[in-house]
Design a protein around this motif. Structure first.
Motif, PDB file in Angstrom:
ATOM      1  N   MET A  84      46.482  36.972  30.522  1.00  0.00           N
ATOM      2  CA  MET A  84      46.130  38.384  30.321  1.00  0.00           C
ATOM      3  C   MET A  84      45.948  39.123  31.637  1.00  0.00           C
ATOM      4  O   MET A  84      45.744  40.337  31.645  1.00  0.00           O
ATOM      5  N   GLY A  85      45.965  38.398  32.756  1.00  0.00           N
ATOM      6  CA  GLY A  85      45.780  39.036  34.054  1.00  0.00           C
ATOM      7  C   GLY A  85      44.330  39.296  34.413  1.00  0.00           C
ATOM      8  O   GLY A  85      44.046  40.021  35.359  1.00  0.00           O
ATOM      9  N   LEU A  86      43.403  38.689  33.668  1.00  0.00           N
ATOM     10  CA  LEU A  86      41.982  38.901  33.923  1.00  0.00           C
ATOM     11  C   LEU A  86      41.418  37.919  34.939  1.00  0.00           C
ATOM     12  O   LEU A  86      40.409  38.191  35.582  1.00  0.00           O
ATOM     13  N   VAL A  87      42.083  36.769  35.057  1.00  0.00           N
ATOM     14  CA  VAL A  87      41.645  35.698  35.947  1.00  0.00           C
ATOM     15  C   VAL A  87      42.860  35.158  36.686  1.00  0.00           C
ATOM     16  O   VAL A  87      43.949  35.072  36.130  1.00  0.00           O
ATOM     17  N   GLU A  88      42.662  34.809  37.941  1.00  0.00           N
ATOM     18  CA  GLU A  88      43.709  34.178  38.742  1.00  0.00           C
ATOM     19  C   GLU A  88      43.360  32.701  38.913  1.00  0.00           C
ATOM     20  O   GLU A  88      42.204  32.350  39.136  1.00  0.00           O
TER      21      GLU A  88
END
Length: 84
Positions: free
Chosen positions: A39-43
């Motif tokens: 989701m692009g919330l965490v790398e």
């Protein structure tokens, strides 16, 4: 948690277990972390062959802050209605 500073998976697991006072299943934790990555919330970065480091992205921090603001607004409304 991840918002404050980067964490490795086992560290996240331990924090969640402390918070909820119950065991966290690896089989649920890592797929959920992978969903947050998707989701692009965490790398996710690889520290070594067995350890990944998870860091909140700018989007993740923004979404978390917006959610916190939403909850605060709802609580304020509920308290105001209770008092009135």
């Amino acid at each position: 948690m991840i918002i404050d500073e980067a964490r490795y998976g086992l560290g996240i697991k331990r924090e969640l277990e402390d918070y909820y006072s119950e065991d966290v299943n690896h089989g649920r934790l890592y797929p959920n972390l992978n969903d947050l990555v998707a989701m692009g919330l965490v790398e996710k970065t690889e520290l070594d062959k067995r350890t990944n480091l998870y860091t909140a992205t700018e989007l993740g921090v923004r979404v978390r802050n917006e959610d916190a603001d939403w909850v605060e607004e709802r609580l304020t409304v509920a308290i105001d209605e209770e008092v009135a």
